[in-house]
Design a protein around this motif. Structure first.
Motif, PDB file in Angstrom:
ATOM      1  N   LEU A 252       0.844  -1.188   0.000  1.00 41.88           N
ATOM      2  CA  LEU A 252       0.000   0.000   0.000  1.00 41.88           C
ATOM      3  C   LEU A 252       0.881   1.240   0.000  1.00 41.88           C
ATOM      4  O   LEU A 252       1.774   1.379   0.847  1.00 41.88           O
ATOM      5  N   LEU A 253       0.628   2.153  -0.912  1.00 39.12           N
ATOM      6  CA  LEU A 253       1.318   3.439  -0.961  1.00 39.12           C
ATOM      7  C   LEU A 253       0.278   4.520  -0.680  1.00 39.12           C
ATOM      8  O   LEU A 253      -0.594   4.786  -1.519  1.00 39.12           O
ATOM      9  N   ILE A 254       0.344   5.114   0.508  1.00 44.07           N
ATOM     10  CA  ILE A 254      -0.666   6.068   0.957  1.00 44.07           C
ATOM     11  C   ILE A 254      -0.027   7.444   1.021  1.00 44.07           C
ATOM     12  O   ILE A 254       0.981   7.646   1.706  1.00 44.07           O
ATOM     13  N   ASP A 255      -0.621   8.385   0.305  1.00 44.14           N
ATOM     14  CA  ASP A 255      -0.123   9.758   0.273  1.00 44.14           C
ATOM     15  C   ASP A 255      -1.122  10.647   1.005  1.00 44.14           C
ATOM     16  O   ASP A 255      -2.289  10.744   0.613  1.00 44.14           O
ATOM     17  N   PRO A 269     -10.884  13.271   4.418  1.00 40.36           N
ATOM     18  CA  PRO A 269     -10.462  12.273   3.419  1.00 40.36           C
ATOM     19  C   PRO A 269      -9.427  11.297   3.957  1.00 40.36           C
ATOM     20  O   PRO A 269      -9.403  10.134   3.555  1.00 40.36           O
ATOM     21  N   LEU A 270      -8.572  11.749   4.885  1.00 41.44           N
ATOM     22  CA  LEU A 270      -7.576  10.847   5.456  1.00 41.44           C
ATOM     23  C   LEU A 270      -8.232   9.714   6.229  1.00 41.44           C
ATOM     24  O   LEU A 270      -7.750   8.568   6.208  1.00 41.44           O
ATOM     25  N   ASP A 271      -9.330   9.987   6.937  1.00 40.23           N
ATOM     26  CA  ASP A 271     -10.039   8.927   7.659  1.00 40.23           C
ATOM     27  C   ASP A 271     -10.591   7.889   6.693  1.00 40.23           C
ATOM     28  O   ASP A 271     -10.590   6.687   6.976  1.00 40.23           O
ATOM     29  N   GLN A 272     -11.057   8.351   5.544  1.00 42.14           N
ATOM     30  CA  GLN A 272     -11.549   7.423   4.527  1.00 42.14           C
ATOM     31  C   GLN A 272     -10.413   6.577   3.957  1.00 42.14           C
ATOM     32  O   GLN A 272     -10.568   5.369   3.745  1.00 42.14           O
ATOM     33  N   LEU A 273      -9.268   7.204   3.735  1.00 44.09           N
ATOM     34  CA  LEU A 273      -8.121   6.466   3.199  1.00 44.09           C
ATOM     35  C   LEU A 273      -7.620   5.414   4.182  1.00 44.09           C
ATOM     36  O   LEU A 273      -7.295   4.288   3.788  1.00 44.09           O
ATOM     37  N   ALA A 462      -4.350   7.928  -2.815  1.00 43.59           N
ATOM     38  CA  ALA A 462      -3.894   9.315  -2.773  1.00 43.59           C
ATOM     39  C   ALA A 462      -4.979  10.225  -3.308  1.00 43.59           C
ATOM     40  O   ALA A 462      -5.973   9.790  -3.907  1.00 43.59           O
ATOM     41  N   GLU A 463      -4.771  11.510  -3.084  1.00 40.75           N
ATOM     42  CA  GLU A 463      -5.602  12.554  -3.669  1.00 40.75           C
ATOM     43  C   GLU A 463      -4.905  13.012  -4.946  1.00 40.75           C
ATOM     44  O   GLU A 463      -3.831  13.608  -4.899  1.00 40.75           O
ATOM     45  N   LEU A 464      -5.525  12.743  -6.091  1.00 42.23           N
ATOM     46  CA  LEU A 464      -4.867  12.938  -7.382  1.00 42.23           C
ATOM     47  C   LEU A 464      -5.461  14.134  -8.106  1.00 42.23           C
ATOM     48  O   LEU A 464      -5.991  14.017  -9.205  1.00 42.23           O
ATOM     49  N   THR A 489      -3.291  -0.781  -8.776  1.00 37.13           N
ATOM     50  CA  THR A 489      -4.634  -0.249  -8.523  1.00 37.13           C
ATOM     51  C   THR A 489      -4.484   1.125  -7.893  1.00 37.13           C
ATOM     52  O   THR A 489      -3.734   1.298  -6.932  1.00 37.13           O
ATOM     53  N   VAL A 490      -5.192   2.092  -8.429  1.00 34.48           N
ATOM     54  CA  VAL A 490      -5.145   3.471  -7.955  1.00 34.48           C
ATOM     55  C   VAL A 490      -6.487   3.812  -7.327  1.00 34.48           C
ATOM     56  O   VAL A 490      -7.540   3.631  -7.954  1.00 34.48           O
ATOM     57  N   ILE A 491      -6.455   4.294  -6.089  1.00 35.72           N
ATOM     58  CA  ILE A 491      -7.664   4.677  -5.361  1.00 35.72           C
ATOM     59  C   ILE A 491      -7.560   6.161  -5.059  1.00 35.72           C
ATOM     60  O   ILE A 491      -6.591   6.620  -4.447  1.00 35.72           O
ATOM     61  N   CYS A 492      -8.567   6.917  -5.478  1.00 34.19           N
ATOM     62  CA  CYS A 492      -8.557   8.366  -5.370  1.00 34.19           C
ATOM     63  C   CYS A 492      -9.647   8.820  -4.405  1.00 34.19           C
ATOM     64  O   CYS A 492     -10.662   8.136  -4.214  1.00 34.19           O
ATOM     65  N   THR A 493      -9.439   9.982  -3.796  1.00 37.35           N
ATOM     66  CA  THR A 493     -10.416  10.523  -2.850  1.00 37.35           C
ATOM     67  C   THR A 493     -11.427  11.449  -3.511  1.00 37.35           C
ATOM     68  O   THR A 493     -12.301  11.967  -2.835  1.00 37.35           O
ATOM     69  N   LEU A 494     -11.289  11.692  -4.805  1.00 34.91           N
ATOM     70  CA  LEU A 494     -12.258  12.564  -5.460  1.00 34.91           C
ATOM     71  C   LEU A 494     -13.634  11.928  -5.480  1.00 34.91           C
ATOM     72  O   LEU A 494     -13.767  10.710  -5.598  1.00 34.91           O
ATOM     73  N   PRO A 495     -14.706  12.710  -5.386  1.00 35.62           N
ATOM     74  CA  PRO A 495     -16.057  12.133  -5.434  1.00 35.62           C
ATOM     75  C   PRO A 495     -16.380  11.644  -6.828  1.00 35.62           C
ATOM     76  O   PRO A 495     -15.806  12.103  -7.813  1.00 35.62           O
ATOM     77  N   PRO A 496     -17.302  10.705  -6.963  1.00 37.84           N
ATOM     78  CA  PRO A 496     -17.677  10.203  -8.277  1.00 37.84           C
ATOM     79  C   PRO A 496     -18.526  11.218  -9.029  1.00 37.84           C
ATOM     80  O   PRO A 496     -18.922  12.253  -8.490  1.00 37.84           O
TER      81      PRO A 496
END
Length: 569
Positions: A252-255, A269-273, A462-464, A489-496
């Protein structure tokens, strides 16, 4: 503790009335009024002496017992986010030795939210035994701090008031909660399909479920592995060998750069990550895979080596908890909100260090403005308490008392360590540019790929928010990982992407929110298309099937198959 006993408004009225009555009696030569006024003053003095003696005798003998979730507080060292914490407090004191009116309040930090019950209790028949309980929960990972109980004593007539603080200094680590392992897809190799060209399945002998080969029986082979039908046809004993279920290493690479730390605790957003990272770690460990983590916030803060089992899971969770409560930088100045909040906190929990008998600020003529003099006094009070807490030398204390920047550097980490002031520390600080963040993230991904084995899974959380040019280093590192047959796999904090409402009857705030949602939707669509173009999977942190989809990617990495059966679209 050497707290002063204060007098209530009722007591002050009686003192003033007694003094005025005595003064008038002397002027008018009225003996009866003088005796009455003097009797009132003597009675007040006797009540004060009795109140002082009772507190002096009782306070050292008060016993406080705290239970957390049915266990003693000394036996509890960790809590979990979003899980109910039941706290039971029992207070014992010598019978009839305390003032009749007593109010007890448990000092809760900012990162504990009260669900039911009350954290305070009022007793009007003494403090022989008090028992009360309440339920709360921690909305975010990090640390929480039980400072102790705040006591407020009053006499039966309501003339005198005394406050005491029973300190505990109990620090508990709050780990991020994760989903149940039964809800996750298994990450084991199920189908022996033909892999993509250049990818091998790391086939070797083991105790899996897929047959690898048949060989002649050798002494020491278990009898249950003998293939009796084949042995009968060949006329000699043959032994089955099965493929080993190769574990997949998940990194896991968490930014935490950008604005992921801003907002209310529990909704950042950090709590969600951290919740997503905890769920992925638990799912990987539950099926025997190795899990590791790289936590980044401007610089690399933690590296957790990949490991198997519950120990590796708890190492990742503890790193996430420590990472969630860290404050890497502090504002230059102490804002008025932070100053007032800190002074109120210190008066509640460290009133003995602010006692006028112990703390006497030096007299100074400047500044002349009352507001500036008040700020200077508060600054020195905060410096005094911090110097006592950290046991600083006189030179360090002088630096705190005269340099506001040094004071803030000490104050913000202390508030964060005790779970207070997290929302008031601002974090409206200068963040690293997106290009610098993505370069650091790309370097860490390239470094992890260089030390990786075959067919691993890298999850970037991360937040991209950035342009294609700023994302180019990260895209290049992801391409290198994919070219070496790993999964990314890239997971972003932006809303859908969200549906826009009707344009009729819209206010200015509605128009601004619509524009913000439209920009977020366009950016999300662009990010999804950019990462899919290079072959990486892309998802948002809020998706319900996110952890199961990541585990499906781990299954693909273990099997070596190219066609994805993933829930990520």
């Amino acid at each position: 503790m050497t707290h002063d006993i204060g007098m209530t408004n009722r007591g002050r009225v009686l003192v003033i009335a007694g003094i005025l009555g005595l003064w008038l009696a002397v002027l008018r030569n009225q003996a009866s009024l003088a005796c009455l006024s003097l009797a009132v003053l003597v009675w007040l003095f006797v009540q004060w002496i009795v109140f002082e003696l009772r507190l002096w005798y009782c306070w050292p003998k008060i016993i406080v017992r705290r239970q957390i979730n049915g266990r003693s507080s000394d036996a509890v060292s960790t809590l979990w986010t979003s899980r109910t914490v039941c706290v039971v407090l029992t207070i014992d004191a010598p019978a009839g030795s305390v003032a009749p009116v007593c109010v007890v309040r448990d000092c809760l930090p900012d990162n504990l939210v009260l669900d039911s019950g009350s954290s305070s209790h009022a007793s009007f028949d003494g403090l022989n035994q008090i028992r009360f309980e309440y339920s709360c929960h921690c909305p975010s990972a990090g640390t929480t701090f039980f400072a102790g109980l705040h006591f407020q004593f009053r006499d039966a007539s309501g003339l005198f008031l005394a406050e005491r603080m029973h300190r505990e200094s109990r620090v508990l680590r709050v780990l991020p909660a994760y989903g149940q392992a039964s809800d996750m897809r298994p990450a084991i190799k199920r189908v022996n399909s033909v892999p993509q060209h250049g990818i091998h399945q790391l086939r070797r002998a083991g105790l899996g479920s897929e047959l690898l080969e048949l060989r002649e029986y050798q002494p020491g082979d278990p009898p249950k592995s003998i293939a009796w039908k084949v042995s009968a046809r060949r006329g000699k004993l043959m032994t089955r060998q099965y493929e080993s279920e190769v574990p997949v290493r998940v990194t896991l690479l968490i930014d935490a750069g950008g604005n992921v730390r801003s907002g209310k605790l529990g909704s950042r957003p950090l709590d969600q990550l951290t919740a997503v990272a905890a769920g992925i770690s638990n799912a990987a460990v539950s099926v025997g895979d190795a899990v590791g983590a790289i936590l980044i916030d401007g610089t690399v803060q933690h590296r957790v080596r990949p490991g198997n089992g519950d120990r590796a899971l708890y190492l990742v969770l503890e790193a996430l908890a420590e990472f969630s409560c860290e404050v890497q930088s502090a504002p230059d100045n102490l804002t008025s909100e932070m100053r007032n909040y800190t002074i109120a906190l210190l008066r509640e929990r460290y009133a003995d260090l602010l006692d006028s008998q112990l703390y006497r600020p030096p007299f100074s003529l400047f500044p002349l403005r009352p507001s500036k003099r008040k700020q200077q006094l508060q600054h020195r009070q905060i410096a005094t308490v911090l110097a006592e807490i950290y046991q600083l030398s006189p030179s360090d204390f002088l630096d705190l008392a005269t340099n506001e920047r040094s004071l803030v550097k000490r104050l913000i980490p202390w508030l964060s360590s005790i779970g207070c002031g997290s929302s008031r520390s601002g974090r409206n600080l200068k963040h690293a540019e997106p290009g610098e963040r993505f370069k650091l993230l790309a370097n860490e991904l390239a470094r992890a790929v260089a030390y990786a084995n075959d067919n691993e899974l890298f999850v970037i959380i991360a937040e991209l928010q950035g342009t294609d040019q700023e994302l180019e280093p990260l895209l290049s590192a992801a391409k290198v990982a994919l070219s070496r047959h790993h999964r990314v796999t890239v997971i972003c904090t932006l809303p859908p992407q969200q549906e826009l409402g009707s344009p009729s009857l819209m206010t200015v705030s509605d128009v601004v929110s619509q524009i913000a949602r439209l920009e977020a939707a366009l950016m999300a669509k662009s990010l999804r298309r950019t990462f899919r173009r290079i072959g990486a999977k892309f998802a948002f942190a809020h998706e319900a099937s996110l952890v199961a989809a990541v585990m499906a990617e781990a299954e693909l990495a273990g099997s070596g198959r190219f066609v994805a059966r993933s829930a990520i679209r």
